[in-house]
Scaffold this motif. Structure first.
Motif, mmCIF file in Angstrom:
data_model
loop_
_atom_site.group_PDB
_atom_site.id
_atom_site.type_symbol
_atom_site.label_atom_id
_atom_site.label_comp_id
_atom_site.label_asym_id
_atom_site.label_seq_id
_atom_site.Cartn_x
_atom_site.Cartn_y
_atom_site.Cartn_z
ATOM 1 N N GLY A 58 11.923 31.927 55.082
ATOM 2 C CA GLY A 58 12.187 32.810 53.945
ATOM 3 C C GLY A 58 12.096 34.279 54.312
ATOM 4 O O GLY A 58 12.928 35.092 53.877
ATOM 5 N N GLU A 59 11.108 34.644 55.114
ATOM 6 C CA GLU A 59 10.984 36.036 55.524
ATOM 7 C C GLU A 59 12.178 36.463 56.384
ATOM 8 O O GLU A 59 12.689 37.582 56.252
ATOM 9 C CB GLU A 59 9.674 36.247 56.290
ATOM 10 N N LEU A 60 12.629 35.581 57.267
ATOM 11 C CA LEU A 60 13.811 35.905 58.079
ATOM 12 C C LEU A 60 15.058 36.044 57.208
ATOM 13 O O LEU A 60 15.892 36.917 57.442
ATOM 14 C CB LEU A 60 14.012 34.830 59.147
ATOM 15 N N GLU A 61 15.189 35.189 56.213
ATOM 16 C CA GLU A 61 16.343 35.291 55.311
ATOM 17 C C GLU A 61 16.331 36.615 54.556
ATOM 18 O O GLU A 61 17.367 37.251 54.369
ATOM 19 C CB GLU A 61 16.341 34.113 54.348
ATOM 20 N N ARG A 62 15.162 37.047 54.120
ATOM 21 C CA ARG A 62 15.078 38.334 53.420
ATOM 22 C C ARG A 62 15.419 39.487 54.349
ATOM 23 O O ARG A 62 16.124 40.427 53.969
ATOM 24 C CB ARG A 62 13.673 38.521 52.849
ATOM 25 N N THR A 63 14.939 39.408 55.587
ATOM 26 C CA THR A 63 15.212 40.501 56.530
ATOM 27 C C THR A 63 16.690 40.575 56.885
ATOM 28 O O THR A 63 17.297 41.647 56.862
ATOM 29 C CB THR A 63 14.370 40.311 57.801
ATOM 30 N N ILE A 64 17.275 39.422 57.216
ATOM 31 C CA ILE A 64 18.704 39.422 57.565
ATOM 32 C C ILE A 64 19.561 39.740 56.340
ATOM 33 O O ILE A 64 20.595 40.407 56.437
ATOM 34 C CB ILE A 64 19.089 38.064 58.186
ATOM 35 N N GLY A 65 19.148 39.287 55.159
ATOM 36 C CA GLY A 65 19.900 39.577 53.939
ATOM 37 C C GLY A 65 19.895 41.041 53.554
ATOM 38 O O GLY A 65 20.721 41.474 52.750
ATOM 39 N N SER A 66 18.957 41.823 54.118
ATOM 40 C CA SER A 66 18.944 43.261 53.824
ATOM 41 C C SER A 66 20.007 44.038 54.583
ATOM 42 O O SER A 66 20.199 45.227 54.319
ATOM 43 C CB SER A 66 17.557 43.839 54.151
ATOM 44 N N LEU A 67 20.689 43.380 55.538
ATOM 45 C CA LEU A 67 21.780 44.056 56.244
ATOM 46 C C LEU A 67 22.916 44.359 55.282
ATOM 47 O O LEU A 67 23.181 43.596 54.342
ATOM 48 C CB LEU A 67 22.277 43.187 57.403
ATOM 49 N N GLN A 68 23.605 45.438 55.518
ATOM 50 C CA GLN A 68 24.605 45.923 54.575
ATOM 51 C C GLN A 68 25.790 44.968 54.463
ATOM 52 O O GLN A 68 26.362 44.816 53.381
ATOM 53 C CB GLN A 68 25.096 47.306 55.020
ATOM 54 N N ALA A 69 26.177 44.307 55.540
ATOM 55 C CA ALA A 69 27.361 43.450 55.523
ATOM 56 C C ALA A 69 27.057 42.030 55.080
ATOM 57 O O ALA A 69 27.989 41.247 54.874
ATOM 58 C CB ALA A 69 28.010 43.428 56.907
ATOM 59 N N VAL A 70 25.794 41.666 54.908
ATOM 60 C CA VAL A 70 25.405 40.295 54.597
ATOM 61 C C VAL A 70 25.151 40.168 53.109
ATOM 62 O O VAL A 70 24.407 40.951 52.519
ATOM 63 C CB VAL A 70 24.156 39.884 55.403
ATOM 64 N N GLN A 71 25.803 39.170 52.497
ATOM 65 C CA GLN A 71 25.584 38.905 51.078
ATOM 66 C C GLN A 71 24.538 37.812 50.860
ATOM 67 O O GLN A 71 23.717 37.913 49.955
ATOM 68 C CB GLN A 71 26.903 38.488 50.420
ATOM 69 N N ALA A 72 24.588 36.758 51.655
ATOM 70 C CA ALA A 72 23.599 35.683 51.568
ATOM 71 C C ALA A 72 23.414 35.102 52.963
ATOM 72 O O ALA A 72 24.289 35.217 53.828
ATOM 73 C CB ALA A 72 24.050 34.600 50.583
ATOM 74 N N VAL A 73 22.236 34.469 53.178
ATOM 75 C CA VAL A 73 21.913 33.948 54.502
ATOM 76 C C VAL A 73 20.975 32.764 54.349
ATOM 77 O O VAL A 73 20.176 32.699 53.410
ATOM 78 C CB VAL A 73 21.265 35.051 55.384
#
Length: 542
Positions: free
Chosen positions: A133-148
């Motif tokens: 979950g923490e990795l999903e939140r971190t990667i999801g904060s990228l500008q080009a990413v909508q969901a992960v």
């Protein structure tokens, strides 16, 4: 006053026909409905999007919070929540204070509660869930990413290091519309995940998007041979697309749109070369020259005799004197000349990606002139950079394009457009005719109502002058003789200009009857009013 109004309305309703009554009821009902709809529309708040693209869990929690706070909301498709436009930012801040939306993931807050009674296996599973979950939140904060979504596989610890299975992870990305990730960004995601999980290496991280495209595949990562091959094919396709675009723009400007078809294929040399070239002077210059010259000058007669040492020794007897004189000279000249050869040496490193061959085919529509085809071929050669000595090929041919499908589609679109236009015109004309008929009918109805109710329609509230005229009658006073009032009214009427004389209408007769009735009830007041009128006329004539 209310009783008189009610009586007039009842009399008015009693004189209407059945059709007129039905029309009046319809008009009143339509007006009431229109007023009600307008009031409801004016009082309905305007909704705006507060959250969109939510997971079902987040949408359910937010809806529950809004219902608890008595905030009106609407739920649209794709888990979109709308709230009144004047409360959008307040709702977002209130939900953010409560940690919503969470993106459908849980982090290390999973351990905020009590952990008593949990087994070691449950603790390990919860830790893995929190880490994902923490990795999903971190990667999801990228500008080009909508969901992960992130999945981590951590094997059990083995006794021997040689038997230990490696830790692996997979990342699924849902990019925003129009966004993309380059190789460096994908590599950054793999290193982020590898650095966040113990024992995980970047080559054991698989990254793909929701369309099934493999962005990083462990051993087939950004630096692997498969990734390099994909990059090379993409570079060749991009170069071919650039050539097609240039040639197509040229032909569209010359022949018009949709008059040509262009296809290009590019082959590149991806081998890296290191070339060293050594050259010499081609003029044939002699590299080295040597000249030796020997010169000897002497007496030839002194040489002779019996071979041996005795013949060459001088006579030392006393009786003989030496009178001969011998002279000799020896000279040796040696000259060596060296010429350095002109040598040219170059070192060249050829980078990969050199264009090896270009194949281009061009089909044009309706060009039958050979000279025009030749001119087009020369223009295409210059625009595409065709080099026949390199092995490039170019084919320019003229064919008759089959445009039956486009003609059929154009005809159908034209027919549909005309049908739509005729329908709009018919609708507008029908609406205008209906409105004109309705106005004409309402006008006729009002005119008939005015004529039919002329006898019973009386004012609800008396004017001030009439009230003054009726005051003596209400007080029980005896009105004067009617003759004087009638004579005064006749005198006033006689003083009117001749231009106003016209045929009396129903309204004029009703007005005349009302004036006569007032004069009969209170002639003194009428007399005073007439005196005032006369004084005004006299003042105007003076």
């Amino acid at each position: 006053m209310l009783n008189r109004l009610r009586q007039q309305l009842l009399d008015f309703w009693g004189r209407q026909t059945r059709g007129q009554r039905l029309l009046l009821i319809t008009l009143v009902a339509a007006g009431a409905i229109a007023i009600g709809l307008f009031t409801a529309w004016a009082s309905t708040p305007t909704y705006a999007v507060a959250f969109s693209g939510l997971s079902e869990a987040d949408a359910g929690q937010i809806v529950e919070k809004l219902a608890a706070d008595d905030i009106p909301y609407k739920v649209d498709r794709n888990s979109t929540i709308l709230v009144p436009s004047d409360q959008v930012y307040e709702v977002r801040l209130a939900m953010a204070r409560q940690g919503l939306p969470q993106g459908g993931t849980v982090g290390f807050e999973l351990f905020s509660g009590t952990t008593l009674g949990m087994t070691e296996f449950t603790q390990r599973v919860n830790y893995q869930r929190a880490l994902e979950g923490e990795l999903e939140r971190t990667i999801g904060s990228l500008q080009a990413v909508q969901a992960v979504r992130v999945h981590i596989v951590a094997p059990e610890k083995a006794l021997l290091a040689s038997e230990q299975s490696p830790t692996t992870a997979s990342v699924t990305l849902h990019l925003k519309p129009g966004a993309s990730l380059d190789a460096a960004q994908v590599r950054a995601i793999t290193h982020l995940v590898a650095s966040s999980v113990e024992g995980l290496k970047p080559e054991n991280v698989v990254v793909l998007d929701v369309e099934g495209n493999l962005l990083a595949g462990g051993a087939d990562g950004p630096g692997s041979a498969a990734s390099a091959s994909d990059s090379r094919r993409a570079a060749e396709a991009a170069y071919a697309a650039q050539i097609q675009s240039r040639v197509r723009n040229l032909l569209d400007n010359v022949l018009g749109p949709n008059k040509s078809v262009v296809q290009a294929s590019v082959a590149m040399d991806w081998s890296q070369k290191d070339v060293t070239t050594q050259g010499f002077d081609p003029a044939g210059t002699i590299r080295s020259s040597q000249t030796i010259t020997e010169t000897f000058v002497g007496d030839a007669g002194a040489v002779g005799g019996i071979p041996g040492a005795a013949a060459n020794l001088p006579d030392l007897s006393a009786s003989k004197t030496i009178t001969d004189t011998q002279t000799s000279q020896y000279q040796r000249l040696e000259n060596t000349t060296n010429y350095e050869i002109t040598q040219v040496e170059s070192h060249e490193v050829v980078a990969p990606g050199r264009v090896e061959r270009i194949s281009l085919s061009v089909l044009v529509d309706g060009v039958t002139d050979t000279q025009q085809l030749t001119s087009l071929r020369a223009a295409v050669v210059a625009a595409a950079g065709i080099d026949e000595t390199r092995g490039d090929t170019l084919a320019v041919e003229s064919l008759a394009f089959d445009r039956t499908y486009y003609a059929q589609q154009t005809a159908e679109m034209k027919q549909a457009s005309q049908t739509d236009l005729y329908f709009k015109i018919g609708t507008g004309v029908g609406a205008l005719l209906l409105l004109a008929a309705l106005l004409w009918y309402v006008q006729r109805l009002l005119a008939n109502l005015r004529l039919a109710s002329a006898e019973i329609w009386t004012p609800i509230q008396e004017p001030a002058a009439q009230a003054a005229l009726a005051a003596p009658a209400r007080a029980g006073l005896q009105p004067p003789a009617a003759g004087s009032a009638v004579a005064a009214a006749a005198q006033v009427r006689a003083r009117l200009p001749a231009a106003t004389a016209r045929r009396p209408t129903a309204e004029d007769e009703q007005l005349q009857r009302a004036v006569v009735r007032i004069a009969e009830q209170d002639p003194s007041t009428v007399t005073e009013i007439i005196h005032l009128w006369l004084k005004e006329d006299e003042a105007k004539h003076v």
